[in-house]
Design an enzyme around this catalytic site. Structure first.
Site, PDB file in Angstrom:
ATOM      1  N   ASP A  75      24.833  99.794  98.793  1.00 53.70           N
ATOM      2  CA  ASP A  75      24.281  98.495  98.399  1.00 53.70           C
ATOM      3  C   ASP A  75      25.088  97.922  97.241  1.00 53.70           C
ATOM      4  O   ASP A  75      24.706  98.032  96.067  1.00 53.70           O
ATOM      5  CB  ASP A  75      22.793  98.582  98.048  1.00 53.70           C
ATOM      6  CG  ASP A  75      21.923  98.635  99.298  1.00 53.70           C
ATOM      7  OD1 ASP A  75      22.472  98.619 100.411  1.00 53.70           O
ATOM      8  OD2 ASP A  75      20.690  98.708  99.152  1.00 53.70           O
ATOM      9  N   ASN A 128      22.075  99.848 103.384  1.00 57.65           N
ATOM     10  CA  ASN A 128      21.528  98.962 104.420  1.00 57.65           C
ATOM     11  C   ASN A 128      21.946  97.509 104.217  1.00 57.65           C
ATOM     12  O   ASN A 128      22.070  96.744 105.182  1.00 57.65           O
ATOM     13  CB  ASN A 128      19.995  99.061 104.454  1.00 57.65           C
ATOM     14  CG  ASN A 128      19.347  98.802 103.113  1.00 57.65           C
ATOM     15  OD1 ASN A 128      19.638  99.501 102.142  1.00 57.65           O
ATOM     16  ND2 ASN A 128      18.475  97.820 103.043  1.00 57.65           N
ATOM     17  N   HIS A 184      22.872 107.096 100.803  1.00 57.12           N
ATOM     18  CA  HIS A 184      22.156 105.907 100.333  1.00 57.12           C
ATOM     19  C   HIS A 184      20.645 106.113 100.357  1.00 57.12           C
ATOM     20  O   HIS A 184      19.977 105.978  99.338  1.00 57.12           O
ATOM     21  CB  HIS A 184      22.517 104.663 101.141  1.00 57.12           C
ATOM     22  CG  HIS A 184      21.851 103.427 100.602  1.00 57.12           C
ATOM     23  ND1 HIS A 184      22.138 102.924  99.344  1.00 57.12           N
ATOM     24  CD2 HIS A 184      20.888 102.615 101.117  1.00 57.12           C
ATOM     25  CE1 HIS A 184      21.400 101.854  99.114  1.00 57.12           C
ATOM     26  NE2 HIS A 184      20.621 101.645 100.175  1.00 57.12           N
ATOM     27  N   HIS A 188      10.104 102.753 100.386  1.00 58.38           N
ATOM     28  CA  HIS A 188      10.978 103.382 101.384  1.00 58.38           C
ATOM     29  C   HIS A 188      10.495 104.757 101.829  1.00 58.38           C
ATOM     30  O   HIS A 188      11.295 105.689 101.937  1.00 58.38           O
ATOM     31  CB  HIS A 188      12.406 103.471 100.847  1.00 58.38           C
ATOM     32  CG  HIS A 188      13.037 102.128 100.639  1.00 58.38           C
ATOM     33  ND1 HIS A 188      13.263 101.238 101.663  1.00 58.38           N
ATOM     34  CD2 HIS A 188      13.485 101.510  99.515  1.00 58.38           C
ATOM     35  CE1 HIS A 188      13.826 100.136 101.187  1.00 58.38           C
ATOM     36  NE2 HIS A 188      13.960 100.274  99.890  1.00 58.38           N
ATOM     37  N   HIS A 210      14.690 101.396  94.182  1.00 55.00           N
ATOM     38  CA  HIS A 210      15.127 100.725  92.963  1.00 55.00           C
ATOM     39  C   HIS A 210      14.395 101.274  91.742  1.00 55.00           C
ATOM     40  O   HIS A 210      13.613 100.590  91.073  1.00 55.00           O
ATOM     41  CB  HIS A 210      14.933  99.217  93.107  1.00 55.00           C
ATOM     42  CG  HIS A 210      15.701  98.647  94.252  1.00 55.00           C
ATOM     43  ND1 HIS A 210      15.448  97.418  94.791  1.00 55.00           N
ATOM     44  CD2 HIS A 210      16.742  99.168  94.978  1.00 55.00           C
ATOM     45  CE1 HIS A 210      16.276  97.193  95.803  1.00 55.00           C
ATOM     46  NE2 HIS A 210      17.075  98.241  95.926  1.00 55.00           N
TER      47      HIS A 210
END
Length: 468
Positions: A215, A248, A332, A342, A373
Site C-alpha cells: 500500500d 490491495n 501485506h 480486516h 492501520h
C-alpha cells in the site's frame, strides 16, 4: 490526557471494502482526475462504469460492520521543474548485493543513462538502461527509466545524475556489507499530512534501507496520484534503497475496462525478482549484510500448488544461516491480528495456513505486515499459539494513509498480543550482530518522534533449542 487508544488492553472493531468504501473510492477518483484528457464526458462515463464495478465489488473481501474514523485529505505533489526532460520521481533499489537500480520518470523521451562516482561532480562511470511506459484507461504514463549501476562498494556515498543533460546531482549511500545494519519499516503510506510527519521522522533515523510491506500511493485508480507519490518520496527514496511489496491498493483492476492487476505498481516499482529466481515482481528475496529479506505477495496465488509457494520453499532452503543468520519476511495482510479491522480475510488466514509451516521450519525471525492501520507486536508465535521457535509478528500499517486509523481492538487482549496501539508511526530494526537485534516503534505524536515500543530480539539460529 493521551488521546491515543493503546497498549496492554485495548478495544476493537473491523474493516473491509464495502459499498461505503467503494463510494469513497469513486468520489476520490472523480475529484482527483487531473489529466487534460479527463474531460467532463469522460468523467461521467468512468463514473457510470465504476459504480457498476463497485456493486460487483471492486476489491475482494467480506463486508464488516467497522466504520473508519474520518479520512484525511490526500495531498498532491506537483512537478516543480518545468523542463519535460527533467528527471522526477527518482528512487533506488538493490539489485543483488553490489548493484543498484536507479528509476525515474521524464515527461518526454530521454536516454536512460546514469553517470556516477564517489566524488561530487566527478563521474568516472556510466551505465545505460531501459525505458518503458504504460496506459491505464485514457491515462498514459511518462517515460519510466530503469538503469542498473555497479558493482558498488559497500557503505559508500555515490553521486549521480539521471539522464545525459540533467543539471541536478543526487547522492545515495550503499548498505553495509556486514552487520550492523538498520532498516526503517513502514506500511500503508499514502500521501497525507500524517505521511509527511512519518517521513520526516524516518529521514532522521539514519537508516540503511527502507522496507515497505504494501500500500504505497493509495492512488486507487487515479493514476496522477502515482506521480504525486513518486515526487513525495523522492527526497528519501533517491538516497537510500526502498524495497517494497504490494498491497490491495496496488491491484487497480477494473472489470472490462482494465483487467490486468498491478499495472502501475509493476511498471513504476520494479524489484529484483529475477535475481532471486522468482518469475514475478510480486514476490522476491535479497540479502543485505547478514540478513535474508523475503518479500511475499498477499494478493497473488499462495496455495501449495502456486508458483509463489514453490518459489518460497526453494528460496528458504537455499539460505545459508552461517552467512545470513537472520531471516525477515514481509507480507501485506497480517497473519495475526487482534484489531477488529480486516478480520476473516483469505489473504490473511488462507496465506497463513498455506505458508506458515515453511516459515516455521526455516526459523524465520520476524514477519512484518501492513494492511491494518495500527501498530501491533506479537510474541513468538506459530499455529496461533506461543512458540519460542516461531517468528515475532509485527503489524506496521500505520504510515499515514488517508483512510485513517483502525482504532478498535478485541477485548480481552489475547496472550499472544504483547503491545498494540492505534497511532501513526514507523519502526526501526537494527540488526546489531549475528545473535541480537533491537526493534523500536516510533509514534508520530503531535509531529514529534516518540519511541513507544522497544524490544531486543535474539536470532533463532543462536537459540540451541531451535536448531534445525
Amino acid at each position: 490526557m493521551n488521546r491515543y487508544k493503546r497498549s496492554n488492553r485495548n478495544k476493537g472493531v473491523t474493516v473491509k471494502c464495502n459499498r461505503g468504501r467503494n463510494a469513497t473510492l469513486l468520489k476520490d477518483f472523480i475529484s482527483h482526475l487531473r489529466t487534460p484528457m479527463a474531460a467532463q464526458g469522460f468523467r461521467h462515463l468512468v463514473l457510470a462504469i465504476l459504480v457498476f464495478a463497485s456493486e460487483a465489488s471492486l476489491f475482494s473481501g467480506v463486508v464488516s460492520t467497522y466504520v473508519r474514523p474520518p479520512p484525511r485529505q490526500t495531498l498532491f505533489f506537483h512537478h516543480k521543474d518545468q523542463d519535460s526532460a527533467s528527471p522526477q520521481q527518482v528512487h533506488i533499489s538493490l539489485v543483488g548485493q553490489v548493484k543498484m537500480r536507479i528509476s525515474w520518470i521524464t515527461e518526454n523521451s530521454s536516454p536512460a543513462m546514469v553517470k556516477y562516482g564517489t566524488s561530487p561532480g566527478v563521474y568516472d562511470n556510466s551505465a545505460n538502461g531501459t525505458t518503458s511506459s504504460y496506459h491505464y484507461v485514457l491515462y498514459k504514463s511518462g517515460e519510466i527509466h530503469d538503469v542498473v549501476i555497479g558493482p558498488l562498494k559497500p557503505n559508500t556515498v555515490y553521486y549521480y545524475r539521471c539522464g545525459p543533460d540533467s543539471a541536478q546531482e543526487r547522492s545515495f549511500r550503499t548498505p553495509p556489507a556486514q552487520l550492523p545494519i538498520k532498516f526503517a519499516i513502514v506500511g500503508d503510506l499514502g500521501q497525507t499530512g500524517w505521511t509527511n510527519s512519518t517521513l520526516q521522522h524516518v529521514a532522521k533515523s539514519n537508516y540503511d534501507m527502507l522496507l515497505l510491506p504494501g500500500d504505497l500511493s493509495y492512488a486507487d485508480l487515479d493514476q496522477p496520484l502515482w506521480d504525486s507519490f513518486g515526487r513525495m518520496v523522492e527526497p528519501l527514496a533517491s538516497q537510500r534503497p526502498w524495497m517494497v511489496t504490494q498491497g490491495n491498493h496496488e491491484i487497480e483492476k477494473l472489470p472490462i475496462i482494465h483487467s490486468t492487476k498491478f499495472t502501475s505498481y509493476n511498471a513504476r516499482w520494479r524489484m529484483p525478482f529475477e535475481e532471486s529466481g522468482s518469475n514475478s515482481n510480486l514476490y522476491y528475496s535479497f540479502d543485505a549484510a547478514g540478513v535474508h529479506v523475503v518479500m511475499l505477495g498477499s494478493y497473488t496465488d499462495f496455495d501449495q500448488n502456486s508458483d509463489q509457494y514453490k518459489w518460497l520453499e526453494a528460496d528458504l532452503n537455499k539460505v545459508d544461516r552461517g552467512k545470513t543468520p537472520w531471516i525477515v519476511v514481509l507480507i501485506h495482510a497480517p497473519w495475526y491480528n487482534t484489531n477488529t479491522a480486516h478480520q476473516g480475510e483469505v489473504e490473511s488466514e488462507g496465506m497463513r495456513k498455506a505458508m506458515e509451516g515453511l516459515i516455521h521450519r526455516a526459523r524465520v525471525d520476524v514477519v512484518f505486515a501492513g494492511h491494518v492501520h495500527a501498530y501491533e507486536r506479537f510474541t513468538r508465535v506459530s499455529n496461533g499459539k506461543p512458540d519460542n521457535c516461531g517468528p515475532v509478528h509485527i503489524t506496521i500499517g500505520d504510515g499515514g494513509n488517508r483512510e485513517g486509523l483502525a482504532s478498535r481492538f478485541m477485548n480481552p487482549q489475547p496472550a499472544i498480543s504483547v503491545f498494540r496501539e492505534a497511532s501513526f508511526g514507523h519502526g526501526q530494526l537494527e540488526i546489531v550482530n549475528a545473535t541480537h537485534a533491537q526493534w523500536t516503534w516510533h509514534r508520530n505524536d503531535d509531529d514529534k518522534p516518540i519511541a513507544s515500543d522497544s524490544i531486543w530480539l535474539r536470532s533463532l539460529t543462536s537459540d540451541p533449542t531451535c536448531k534445525l
